[in-house]
Design a protein around this motif. Structure first.
Motif, PDB file in Angstrom:
ATOM      1  N   VAL A 279       0.991  -1.266   0.005  1.00  0.00           N
ATOM      2  CA  VAL A 279       0.022  -0.065  -0.015  1.00  0.00           C
ATOM      3  C   VAL A 279       0.937   1.202   0.176  1.00  0.00           C
ATOM      4  CG1 VAL A 279      -1.854   1.175   1.060  1.00  0.00           C
ATOM      5  CG2 VAL A 279      -1.839  -1.230   1.331  1.00  0.00           C
ATOM      6  N   ASP A 280       0.541   2.184  -0.945  1.00  0.00           N
ATOM      7  CA  ASP A 280       1.361   3.392  -1.191  1.00  0.00           C
ATOM      8  C   ASP A 280       1.228   4.197   0.103  1.00  0.00           C
ATOM      9  OD1 ASP A 280       2.714   5.285  -3.692  1.00  0.00           O
ATOM     10  OD2 ASP A 280       2.024   6.220  -1.825  1.00  0.00           O
ATOM     11  N   PRO A 281       2.332   4.637   0.577  1.00  0.00           N
ATOM     12  CA  PRO A 281       2.339   5.650   1.810  1.00  0.00           C
ATOM     13  C   PRO A 281       1.385   6.844   1.960  1.00  0.00           C
ATOM     14  CG  PRO A 281       4.477   5.069   1.217  1.00  0.00           C
ATOM     15  CD  PRO A 281       3.799   4.540   0.230  1.00  0.00           C
ATOM     16  N   ASN A 282       1.002   7.470   0.569  1.00  0.00           N
ATOM     17  CA  ASN A 282       0.293   8.363   0.409  1.00  0.00           C
ATOM     18  C   ASN A 282      -1.220   7.970   0.677  1.00  0.00           C
ATOM     19  OD1 ASN A 282       1.942  10.402  -0.539  1.00  0.00           O
ATOM     20  ND2 ASN A 282       1.562   9.840  -2.668  1.00  0.00           N
ATOM     21  N   VAL A 283      -1.666   6.628   0.455  1.00  0.00           N
ATOM     22  CA  VAL A 283      -2.776   6.070   0.620  1.00  0.00           C
ATOM     23  C   VAL A 283      -3.195   6.182   2.198  1.00  0.00           C
ATOM     24  CG1 VAL A 283      -4.489   4.017   0.183  1.00  0.00           C
ATOM     25  CG2 VAL A 283      -2.792   5.075  -1.748  1.00  0.00           C
ATOM     26  N   LEU A 284      -1.961   5.491   2.664  1.00  0.00           N
ATOM     27  CA  LEU A 284      -2.049   5.555   4.429  1.00  0.00           C
ATOM     28  C   LEU A 284      -2.304   6.760   4.871  1.00  0.00           C
ATOM     29  CD1 LEU A 284       0.968   2.797   5.149  1.00  0.00           C
ATOM     30  CD2 LEU A 284      -1.726   2.370   5.006  1.00  0.00           C
ATOM     31  N   THR A 285      -1.683   7.661   4.586  1.00  0.00           N
ATOM     32  CA  THR A 285      -2.017   9.200   5.072  1.00  0.00           C
ATOM     33  C   THR A 285      -3.427   9.527   4.852  1.00  0.00           C
ATOM     34  OG1 THR A 285       0.501   9.396   4.687  1.00  0.00           O
ATOM     35  CG2 THR A 285      -0.780  11.523   5.107  1.00  0.00           C
TER      36      THR A 285
END
Ligand code: PHE
Length: 334
Positions: A279-285
């Motif tokens: 999962v892309d860190p941007n999506v987590l954020t």
């Protein structure tokens, strides 16, 4: 002809009256038998009309009498009687589960054994959950990967193009550790053919915790395909999705034993069944999870494609045409 009129007029809710009407017309010594005997004495040129009339009389009498009898029996039932207890029971046709449901349940079962729960989301989605939160901002060219049916623009409301939208909803509502799979129907504006449809089904998987690695993803997918297909080989081919980094395409090796195997795998033996990645860190954020603390993987597989493989279905359209001759074949499967 006047007999027909008499029968049509006749009505009664007494069993005896109906029975004597039956005897009068349909009994052994009834009028109809008389007419049939008389038939041979009728002059040839009238035979046709006479024959037709008595046949008509017979149908009308039979129908009428049956109807009245039924009505009388229903009445008895309404009054709390039991009707005719010797009447044979109505046969109950057993239905069958739809192949999509069969395969979906199999997949849910496999993942529930390693701690995944099931989550669902709406098929009508907003732009945020289907695209923007998944690192697909407006004007991002990757939006073209999934041709979308819009219900309304500005603000955009659409038919979800993938079940990844449920991934976003689940992360917004739940704290890690997260282990969830999300089955459901998705829509894309694609030409309908034997191999693709404008709607189909996916199962999205999401695992978020501390120190989740790509090796965990690969092991999980290997476990999944082995449980579903039996001993199987998988291959992760580098690919691109905006919401995962790195991303991969999931292929299973589908042997090369029959003519059909050659056809569906284009002779390579490898068959793509889904996409996956970290999962892309941007999506987590975007979903309120701190990427410095947590990591995770996601994958999405096509249920229709897998159902077609497992049950040798050669045309995806059969899955949505509700032809009972097709559906009946799944009676023995659960
Ligand atoms: N959502 C992607 C698709 O529909 C599949 C996918 C899911 C890829 C999760 C990566 C991770 O094509």
């Amino acid at each position: 002809k006047e007999h027909i009129a008499e029968i049509e007029k006749f009505t009664s809710d007494s069993k005896e009256a109906v029975e004597s009407l039956r005897i009068k017309y349909l009994g052994k010594k009834g009028l109809l038998n008389d007419f049939f005997t008389e038939f041979k004495n009728v002059p040839n040129d009238q035979k046709k009309e006479f024959g037709q009339t008595i046949n008509q009389l017979k149908t009308i009498a039979t129908e009428k009498i049956n109807k009245l009898k039924e009505a009388i029996e229903d009445k008895v039932d309404d009054k709390g009687g039991y009707g005719d207890l010797t009447r044979p029971g109505e046969p109950v046709e057993l239905g069958s589960r739809h192949p999509i449901s069969i395969v979906k349940n199999q997949i849910i079962d496999i993942f529930s054994r390693i701690g995944f729960n099931v989550s669902e989301g709406p098929e009508i989605e907003d732009d945020w959950h289907n695209f923007t939160a998944l690192n697909l901002p407006e004007y991002h060219p990757a939006r073209d990967m999934q041709d979308t049916f819009f219900i309304q623009t500005n603000p955009d409301i659409l038919l979800r193009t993938h079940t990844s939208s449920v991934q976003v909803r689940y992360m917004e509502d739940n704290k890690p550790p997260i282990r969830t799979i999300s089955p459901g129907r998705v829509y894309r504006n694609e030409a309908i053919s034997a191999r693709s449809h404008c709607f189909f089904h996916q199962i999205e998987g999401l695992y978020i915790d501390k120190n989740v690695s790509f090796a965990d993803l690969k092991q999980t997918l290997q476990f999944f395909t082995t449980e579903l297909f039996g001993k199987s080989k998988i291959r992760l081919r580098p690919s691109y999705f905006p919401f995962t980094e790195p991303s991969a395409e999931l292929d299973v090796y589908w042997g090369l034993e029959t003519e059909a195997d050659y056809r569906i795998t284009k002779g390579t033996g490898w068959l793509e069944i889904g996409g996956c990645g970290m999962v892309d860190p941007n999506v987590l954020t975007n979903c309120g999870i701190d990427p410095n603390e947590y990591s995770g993987f996601a994958f999405g597989v096509g249920i229709d494609r897998i159902a077609m493989l497992l049950h040798q279905i050669t045309d995806i359209r059969l899955l949505s045409e509700n032809d009972v001759r097709f559906l009946e074949q799944f009676k023995s499967a659960l």
